[in-house]
Design a protein around this motif. Structure first.
Motif, PDB file in Angstrom:
ATOM      1  N   LEU A  74       0.813  -1.217   0.000  1.00  0.00           N
ATOM      2  CA  LEU A  74       0.000   0.000   0.000  1.00  0.00           C
ATOM      3  C   LEU A  74       0.844   1.264   0.000  1.00  0.00           C
ATOM      4  O   LEU A  74       0.321   2.357  -0.229  1.00  0.00           O
ATOM      5  CB  LEU A  74      -0.942   0.001   1.212  1.00  0.00           C
ATOM      6  CG  LEU A  74      -2.122  -0.974   1.132  1.00  0.00           C
ATOM      7  CD1 LEU A  74      -2.949  -0.893   2.417  1.00  0.00           C
ATOM      8  CD2 LEU A  74      -2.995  -0.673  -0.084  1.00  0.00           C
ATOM      9  N   ASP A  75       2.137   1.135   0.253  1.00  0.00           N
ATOM     10  CA  ASP A  75       3.031   2.290   0.198  1.00  0.00           C
ATOM     11  C   ASP A  75       3.523   2.559  -1.226  1.00  0.00           C
ATOM     12  O   ASP A  75       4.372   3.421  -1.444  1.00  0.00           O
ATOM     13  CB  ASP A  75       4.224   2.096   1.133  1.00  0.00           C
ATOM     14  CG  ASP A  75       5.026   0.838   0.804  1.00  0.00           C
ATOM     15  OD1 ASP A  75       4.510  -0.035   0.073  1.00  0.00           O
ATOM     16  OD2 ASP A  75       6.169   0.722   1.288  1.00  0.00           O
ATOM     17  N   ASP A  82      -4.240  -2.883  -7.034  1.00  0.00           N
ATOM     18  CA  ASP A  82      -4.150  -4.344  -7.070  1.00  0.00           C
ATOM     19  C   ASP A  82      -5.253  -4.972  -6.220  1.00  0.00           C
ATOM     20  O   ASP A  82      -5.951  -5.897  -6.660  1.00  0.00           O
ATOM     21  CB  ASP A  82      -2.794  -4.806  -6.528  1.00  0.00           C
ATOM     22  CG  ASP A  82      -1.633  -4.508  -7.462  1.00  0.00           C
ATOM     23  OD1 ASP A  82      -1.879  -4.166  -8.636  1.00  0.00           O
ATOM     24  OD2 ASP A  82      -0.478  -4.618  -7.007  1.00  0.00           O
ATOM     25  N   ILE A  83      -5.402  -4.477  -5.027  1.00  0.00           N
ATOM     26  CA  ILE A  83      -6.402  -5.034  -4.108  1.00  0.00           C
ATOM     27  C   ILE A  83      -7.806  -4.861  -4.672  1.00  0.00           C
ATOM     28  O   ILE A  83      -8.619  -5.792  -4.674  1.00  0.00           O
ATOM     29  CB  ILE A  83      -6.269  -4.378  -2.726  1.00  0.00           C
ATOM     30  CG1 ILE A  83      -4.918  -4.748  -2.105  1.00  0.00           C
ATOM     31  CG2 ILE A  83      -7.411  -4.805  -1.804  1.00  0.00           C
ATOM     32  CD1 ILE A  83      -4.541  -3.922  -0.898  1.00  0.00           C
ATOM     33  N   ALA A  84      -8.096  -3.680  -5.189  1.00  0.00           N
ATOM     34  CA  ALA A  84      -9.429  -3.402  -5.737  1.00  0.00           C
ATOM     35  C   ALA A  84      -9.762  -4.331  -6.894  1.00  0.00           C
ATOM     36  O   ALA A  84     -10.920  -4.715  -7.089  1.00  0.00           O
ATOM     37  CB  ALA A  84      -9.514  -1.952  -6.189  1.00  0.00           C
ATOM     38  N   PRO A  97       2.771  -8.047   0.977  1.00  0.00           N
ATOM     39  CA  PRO A  97       4.231  -8.047   1.105  1.00  0.00           C
ATOM     40  C   PRO A  97       4.701  -7.262   2.331  1.00  0.00           C
ATOM     41  O   PRO A  97       4.022  -6.360   2.818  1.00  0.00           O
ATOM     42  CB  PRO A  97       4.698  -7.363  -0.183  1.00  0.00           C
ATOM     43  CG  PRO A  97       3.573  -6.436  -0.530  1.00  0.00           C
ATOM     44  CD  PRO A  97       2.311  -7.155  -0.105  1.00  0.00           C
ATOM     45  N   LYS A  98       5.845  -7.689   2.847  1.00  0.00           N
ATOM     46  CA  LYS A  98       6.571  -6.954   3.897  1.00  0.00           C
ATOM     47  C   LYS A  98       5.672  -6.508   5.063  1.00  0.00           C
ATOM     48  O   LYS A  98       5.676  -5.345   5.463  1.00  0.00           O
ATOM     49  CB  LYS A  98       7.284  -5.758   3.276  1.00  0.00           C
ATOM     50  CG  LYS A  98       8.339  -6.161   2.242  1.00  0.00           C
ATOM     51  CD  LYS A  98       9.018  -4.970   1.603  1.00  0.00           C
ATOM     52  CE  LYS A  98      10.104  -5.403   0.646  1.00  0.00           C
ATOM     53  NZ  LYS A  98       9.618  -6.254  -0.478  1.00  0.00           N
ATOM     54  N   GLN A 106      -4.547  -4.814   8.890  1.00  0.00           N
ATOM     55  CA  GLN A 106      -5.852  -4.172   8.967  1.00  0.00           C
ATOM     56  C   GLN A 106      -6.053  -3.179   7.837  1.00  0.00           C
ATOM     57  O   GLN A 106      -7.166  -3.038   7.311  1.00  0.00           O
ATOM     58  CB  GLN A 106      -6.024  -3.468  10.314  1.00  0.00           C
ATOM     59  CG  GLN A 106      -7.420  -2.903  10.553  1.00  0.00           C
ATOM     60  CD  GLN A 106      -8.491  -3.975  10.486  1.00  0.00           C
ATOM     61  OE1 GLN A 106      -8.355  -5.040  11.090  1.00  0.00           O
ATOM     62  NE2 GLN A 106      -9.572  -3.707   9.755  1.00  0.00           N
ATOM     63  N   ALA A 107      -4.986  -2.503   7.438  1.00  0.00           N
ATOM     64  CA  ALA A 107      -5.092  -1.536   6.342  1.00  0.00           C
ATOM     65  C   ALA A 107      -5.533  -2.216   5.050  1.00  0.00           C
ATOM     66  O   ALA A 107      -6.316  -1.648   4.276  1.00  0.00           O
ATOM     67  CB  ALA A 107      -3.749  -0.829   6.139  1.00  0.00           C
ATOM     68  N   VAL A 108      -5.063  -3.433   4.823  1.00  0.00           N
ATOM     69  CA  VAL A 108      -5.490  -4.186   3.646  1.00  0.00           C
ATOM     70  C   VAL A 108      -6.897  -4.750   3.862  1.00  0.00           C
ATOM     71  O   VAL A 108      -7.738  -4.723   2.955  1.00  0.00           O
ATOM     72  CB  VAL A 108      -4.493  -5.319   3.330  1.00  0.00           C
ATOM     73  CG1 VAL A 108      -5.005  -6.186   2.184  1.00  0.00           C
ATOM     74  CG2 VAL A 108      -3.126  -4.738   2.986  1.00  0.00           C
TER      75      VAL A 108
END
Length: 285
Positions: A74-75, A82-84, A97-98, A106-108
């Protein structure tokens, strides 16, 4: 939490940008595929790879193989896209990743509902926070990123992986505490069968569920290494039979091959037989 029965002996990375590789993967005898949008895809191919992979997974038949998509972080400018692209997709998991903390997970999770999340464990912070990451309610699997971890630790390569053993074991402890699969890192020398065999045996001895792979040539050795052997299956069957006979006679222990067999050994024996049955079912599909 019960141990996961689904086999993850061989988990092959496939670049999301390579149409030919994606097609070939449909016929490989692997337990799972990591469709990679991160390290395996060049910067100028990120958007094309995402579109190609989304369409391939929608149209393609990958059989019983677990389908895991590794997104960009996400950075980066690609991570959220990608997630969407895989909201509602027919996949087993999104691989982040990482991962360094539960907050990272949680952010994902906030961006994609209902899809299990797996974590790439490849940073010092990730190792130190493995327990909280594994305990996140959406966390469903760990993948060791040993190449990145070695870079971050600044450690030297050793065949016995001694500099990374603490990190590997921390993740195994966290994964076992939460009942999620933990997959060992890659073996880079894909033409070195002897070296791969040795590292697979080490990983199996440590307790990993399987190994990530970078080449189809590594599949057969890995599948064999992480499956119960005929001797292990035979021992498990004899332990169960002997223990059940002992119980019927009012005894709490049995003896097999000169060794005491207690209830804890029977739990392991039943897990061995369940894994062997799950592998047989998977290979028969």
């Amino acid at each position: 939490m019960a141990q996961v029965a689904r086999p993850y002996r061989s988990v092959l990375y496939i670049p999301g940008s390579k149409e030919r590789a994606l097609e070939k993967a449909k016929g490989l005898p692997v337990d799972a595929i990591i469709f990679d949008l991160e390290d395996a895809v060049a910067i100028d191919e990120k958007d094309n790879a995402r579109e190609l992979l989304a369409q391939t997974l929608k149209d393609g038949d990958f059989g019983s193989r677990a389908r895991i998509v590794r997104v960009n972080g996400l950075d980066t400018e690609w991570g959220a896209k990608d997630i969407a692209a895989f909201v509602g997709a027919d996949i087993e998991a999104i691989l982040i990743p990482k991962v360094s903390s539960a907050a990272h997970v949680q952010a994902v999770a906030d961006l994609i509902p209902d899809v299990p999340l797996w974590a790439m464990m490849e940073t010092p912070a990730g190792m130190l926070n493995a327990a909280e990451i594994a305990a996140h309610p959406r966390m469903a699997g760990f993948v060791m990123g040993t190449n990145d971890l070695a870079k971050e630790l600044k450690c030297r390569f050793r065949a016995d992986r001694l500099p990374m053993l603490t990190s590997l074991q921390l993740c195994l402890l966290a994964g076992r505490a939460e009942g999620i699969p933990v997959i060992d890192g890659v073996y880079n020398a894909f033409k070195d069968d002897e070296g791969l065999q040795a590292e697979c045996e080490q990983g199996r001895d440590m307790g990993f569920d399987g190994k990530t792979l970078i080449h189809p040539a590594q599949v057969a050795i890995t599948n064999a290494a992480f499956a119960p052997t005929e001797a292990e299956i035979d021992l498990a069957q004899r332990q169960i039979a002997a223990f059940e006979e002992a119980e019927a006679n009012g005894l709490g222990v049995a003896v097999v091959d000169g060794k005491i067999v207690e209830n804890l050994h029977i739990v392991t024996a039943r897990e061995t037989l369940a894994k062997a049955a799950a592998i047989a079912e998977l290979e028969g599909m």
